[in-house]
Design an enzyme around this catalytic site. Structure first.
Site, PDB file in Angstrom:
ATOM      1  N   ASP A 254       0.872  -1.170   0.000  1.00  0.00           N
ATOM      2  CA  ASP A 254       0.000   0.000   0.000  1.00  0.00           C
ATOM      3  C   ASP A 254       0.917   1.229   0.000  1.00  0.00           C
ATOM      4  OD1 ASP A 254      -2.073   1.827   0.140  1.00  0.00           O
ATOM      5  OD2 ASP A 254      -3.180   0.756   1.706  1.00  0.00           O
TER       6      ASP A 254
HETATM    7  C1  BGC Z   1      -4.987   3.537   0.501  1.00  0.00           C
HETATM    8  C2  BGC Z   1      -5.107   2.721  -0.765  1.00  0.00           C
HETATM    9  C3  BGC Z   1      -4.970   3.631  -1.959  1.00  0.00           C
HETATM   10  C4  BGC Z   1      -3.653   4.364  -1.872  1.00  0.00           C
HETATM   11  C5  BGC Z   1      -3.413   5.320  -3.022  1.00  0.00           C
HETATM   12  C6  BGC Z   1      -3.734   4.393   0.505  1.00  0.00           C
HETATM   13  O1  BGC Z   1      -3.772   5.284   1.562  1.00  0.00           O
HETATM   14  O2  BGC Z   1      -4.974   2.676   1.604  1.00  0.00           O
HETATM   15  O3  BGC Z   1      -6.335   2.050  -0.778  1.00  0.00           O
HETATM   16  O4  BGC Z   1      -5.069   2.870  -3.131  1.00  0.00           O
HETATM   17  O5  BGC Z   1      -3.633   5.131  -0.675  1.00  0.00           O
HETATM   18  O6  BGC Z   1      -4.231   6.429  -2.933  1.00  0.00           O
END
Ligand code: BGC
Length: 851
Positions: A254
């Protein structure tokens, strides 16, 4: 002559053309080769630095310019094209939880396909979604991005959705693997979860996405699982994803959740998302040079990234926008509307108050009925009711509010509106400090001190004494205000408030973490062990001239973000009189309340209680007009105990997207017959939840113990013998359905194949759809098993009076459980009960089979 020349030309061209072909078209560019052959060829041509360059990404997958491999653009979902407002405006679809509430696999495919168009219209090739984490607790503020509490339902809805996306040329990313089921302290919390619970509850939607939908990428969770960060968890990535499930696509962390280089590579991570700290040349080249990482490992990582791209043909066409698809797309608006109609759940409808029969006047009341969404950067606008907040938040072209939808559906009625109480109400309170210190200075005397490991105040020197004008803090990791205190600290604020009116005083605290509030020497709120977000308020009886000493103590043990706010007001300052006056004068009231993007967003958990004032307002509205219908927005269950038994009708809107208001109006007027069913259980009170006590009372160990094991959602309520407010699978229609003639045939005993058939009749006067649910109960087993488990369902559309014969298949995996000691799925032969019903609590037909 001419003839000779022409012949010569043809012969020469025939001889040299293969040479030209191979000069122009390299093997990786040839569509006739398999994706694997093409990737192998491409990787073989890339330099080590070019390969390493591909291992990091943000909102772009990086390409290889020298070889003509373009970068690919990515965008967050899962509610439409999102990405923190960076991608401009787009269709705001209902939440993923709403899609699950439709229990309609065909709809999921259609919505997936239309998502692909939204992505293509913007020249974006990769979708960071869908999310399929399990709804374990109502307080997880990302539940709206996921597909509910049941692993079977989540799998069945995720598979066609992903197929709809990928079969239309966009690469999907299933997220966040795994047990990322709380937002509080999400960067550091370890989900302590048993193998059986992982296998039976938390893994299945991911496994289905990989094995049945062929998803191209998977995003690992921020959290740790059993002590190891997901993005460097060998067991999860190498053993489960690669070896057991055969996943060949990209495994990415992530955003900012890569924590190491060597460990992550060894564990099986392919891509670092959002940061550029670990999978880069500076870190990798020395490790490669000294043999700690082999170049073949880098080749595999790049192969995992490229393979799904080649499979979907992403490099076989220009990666520019598809101009044949408009960015503002009527087809997408229509799809968002249909999805909203199938995602709004009618939970209660006493004496058929709904649909409303030609009301002459309607009072629409509530903060979610008419939110302010008209802004260029809607991400920052508080009070949007079409979605929760965070990375999934779409910047919509337009939003039909509940108020507008109701007006449109009832053109003959006089529709009045009042906000009643604002969801921003408590925030206004916080910004107005009226406290004085004991020395008479404005503000609160604050004392910040470090804590030692045992939780005691450190005797060392690290403390800060100052006057804080107000308590309204959010400290991210390393925030300068608290950095000098170290990882664990306590803050104590003391002040005096003098009442200027003959009225009670309300004090509000909302905090992420443990705190205690003392007023006049007595503890009035004690949340010392809380690790979650909680909104609390107390009423302090007072009168003019009286002084109250207030002491608020907050504890944080390296949990981020640390948040605490305190506000106050006089009890009578909350004025509902205009709203109540409108309610009294109207034929009926529609109250639209609940949560919104400012209250429910990733990074912090949300409170189970409704925002301040809504409970009291609903109760007052019911007194003013008993025909008060409640339409709640939000990503799951919330506390309705104060009024639920008194309202005649309740709809759960979840987050219904830009067309939610239209759908609500059509449902209230009866032009659309509701057909959604709950994809989660609604508890009457938080203490009833199987997660309660195993979620936010973990005494700051940075661990969350999944003590309820496999007993998540309805499995847990049934085991505890607790009747929830609304059961999993519950949802009403304006018509009624009768179930009849169950027949069970074991078609293949060895393979555990069973055919379940029955008749379903629409016994009412309106066309409608019923979600028929099939549960399996294993009466005798070597291990403890849930009372029932969902193993199939169908959404059946029936004209008034129509009967349909429904057939459903069960395969052996419907009867298996995961044996914790044998580490394997086991089918124990014997008797199984088959339960067919309208919800997990409303079984209409039952029978048994022997396997
Ligand atoms: C989230 C993800 C997301 C990523 C990019 C993270 O904070 O948990 O789900 O795809 O940010 O925005």
């Amino acid at each position: 002559m001419n003839y000779l020349r022409k012949t010569l030309y043809i012969v020469v061209v025939a001889l040299i053309s293969p040479l030209c072909m191979s000069a122009q078209t390299l093997p990786f560019q040839q569509k006739t080769l398999s994706p694997r052959e093409r990737v192998n060829d491409l990787v073989g041509r890339m330099t080590l630095n070019e390969k390493i360059y591909m291992l990091q990404s943000d909102f772009f997958y990086r390409g290889c310019e020298r070889l003509g491999i373009p970068c690919l653009e990515t965008a967050d979902g899962p509610l439409g094209v999102a990405s923190w407002g960076l991608k401009g405006r787009a269709t705001a679809f209902p939440s993923q939880l709403s899609l699950a509430a439709s229990w309609n696999r065909d709809l999921a495919y259609r919505i997936g396909a239309i998502y692909a168009k939204e992505w293509k219209a913007r020249g974006i090739q990769v979708f960071y979604g869908p999310g399929v984490n399990i709804y374990r607790s109502s307080k997880d503020s990302r539940n709206f991005e996921y597909m509910g509490e049941d692993p079977y339902l989540a799998s069945e809805m995720a598979v066609p959705f992903i197929q709809g996306i990928q079969q239309n040329g966009i690469l999907a990313t299933v997220k966040h693997f795994v047990a990322n089921d709380q937002e509080f302290d999400r960067y550091h919390v370890s989900s302590e979860v048993s193998e059986r619970a992982l296998q039976e509850i938390y893994y299945p939607p991911f496994k289905a996405a990989i094995q049945r939908a062929g998803v191209g990428a998977i995003m690992m969770g921020y959290n740790l699982v059993n002590g190891v960060y997901c993005a460097q968890n060998k067991q999860l990535m190498s053993d489960v994803l690669r070896r057991k499930w055969g996943f060949q696509g990209t495994i990415m962390s992530d955003w900012g959740a890569t924590h190491s280089t060597l460990e992550s590579v060894r564990a099986g991570l392919d891509m670092e998302l959002g940061t550029f700290d670990y999978l880069n040349q500076r870190q990798l080249l020395p490790l490669i040079k000294f043999g700690a990482i082999k170049t073949s490992e880098i080749d595999s990582m790049v192969t995992h990234i490229l393979l799904p791209c080649f499979r979907l043909g992403l490099f076989d066409k220009p990666v520019s926008r598809d101009l044949s698809v408009p960015t503002y797309n009527e087809e997408a608006n229509q799809a968002a509307y249909e999805e909203a109609c199938e995602g709004i759940i009618l939970l209660k409808n006493n004496e058929g108050i709904l649909p409303l029969k030609s009301p002459s006047s309607i009072a629409v009341i509530g903060p979610n009925a008419n939110p302010n969404v008209v802004s260029d950067n809607c991400y920052d606008v508080k009070g949007c009711s079409y979605g929760g907040g965070g990375s999934s938040k779409v910047n919509p072209w337009y939003v039909v509010t509940d108020l507008e939808g109701i007006k449109k559906a009832f053109p003959q009625a006089q529709v009045s509106y009042h906000e009643g109480v604002s969801n921003a109400y408590k925030r206004r309170l916080f910004s107005n400090s009226v406290f004085t210190t004991s020395q008479g200075k404005r503000g609160l005397q604050a004392c910040y001190v470090s804590l030692v490991d045992s939780g005691k105040v450190s005797t060392g020197t690290r403390s800060i004494n100052q006057i804080d004008k107000q308590i309204d803090f959010r400290w991210e990791e390393g925030a300068s205000a608290v950095r000098s205190l170290g990882a664990a600290y306590q803050v104590e604020w003391k002040g005096v408030i003098a009442s200027e009116r003959n009225d009670s005083i309300l004090i509000f605290v909302d905090a992420q973490g443990g705190y205690r509030l003392d007023v006049d020497g007595s503890t009035v709120i004690d949340k010392r062990h809380s690790q979650t977000f909680a909104n609390q308020w107390v009423k302090i009886p007072s009168r003019k001239g009286r002084k109250h000493t207030v002491c608020l103590t907050y504890w944080n043990r390296n949990c981020h973000p640390a948040e605490i706010r305190m506000g106050w007001d006089y009890a009578h300052a909350v004025d509902y009189s205009e709203a109540l006056d409108l309610a009294r004068k109207a034929d009926c009231v529609v109250f639209c309340g609940g949560l919104d993007a400012s209250l429910e967003f990733e990074g912090t958990d949300r409170s189970f209680e409704l925002p301040y004032g809504q409970d009291a307002l609903i109760q007052a509205l019911i007194k003013a007009n008993p025909r008060t219908i409640v339409a709640m927005h939000g990503g799951g269950a919330m506390d309705m105990s104060a009024w639920i038994d008194k309202v005649p009708a309740l709809l759960h809107m979840l987050y219904p997207g830009q067309e939610g208001g239209t759908a609500l109006g059509q449902i209230l007027s009866g032009k659309v017959n509701p057909s959604a069913k709950l994809p989660f259980t609604m508890e009457r009170k938080w203490e009833d939840s199987p997660a309660c006590g195993n979620y936010d009372e973990t005494r700051m160990l940075r661990k969350v113990f999944y003590r309820e094991g496999i007993y998540v959602g309805y499995r847990g309520y049934e085991r505890k013998g607790i009747k929830p407010l609304f059961a999993f699978g519950h949802g009403l229609s304006y018509t009624t359905f009768a179930y009849d003639n169950l027949s069970l045939v074991v078609t293949d005993k060895k393979k555990g194949m069973v055919k379940v058939a029955f008749d379903i009749t629409n016994t009412g006067r309106q066309d409608g759809a019923e979600v028929v649910q099939l549960y399996v109960h294993d009466p005798v087993a070597m291990v403890d098993r849930p009372y029932k488990e969902l193993k199939n369902f169908a959404k059946v559309f029936l004209k008034a009076g129509e009967t349909r014969h429904v057939e459903m298949l069960l395969r052996d995996d419907a009867f298996k459980y995961y044996h914790p000691k044998r580490h394997a799925w086991v089918l124990e032969h014997g008797k199984f009960d088959i339960l067919v019903g309208a919800s997990s609590a409303d079984v209409r037909l039952r029978g048994s089979i022997k396997l």
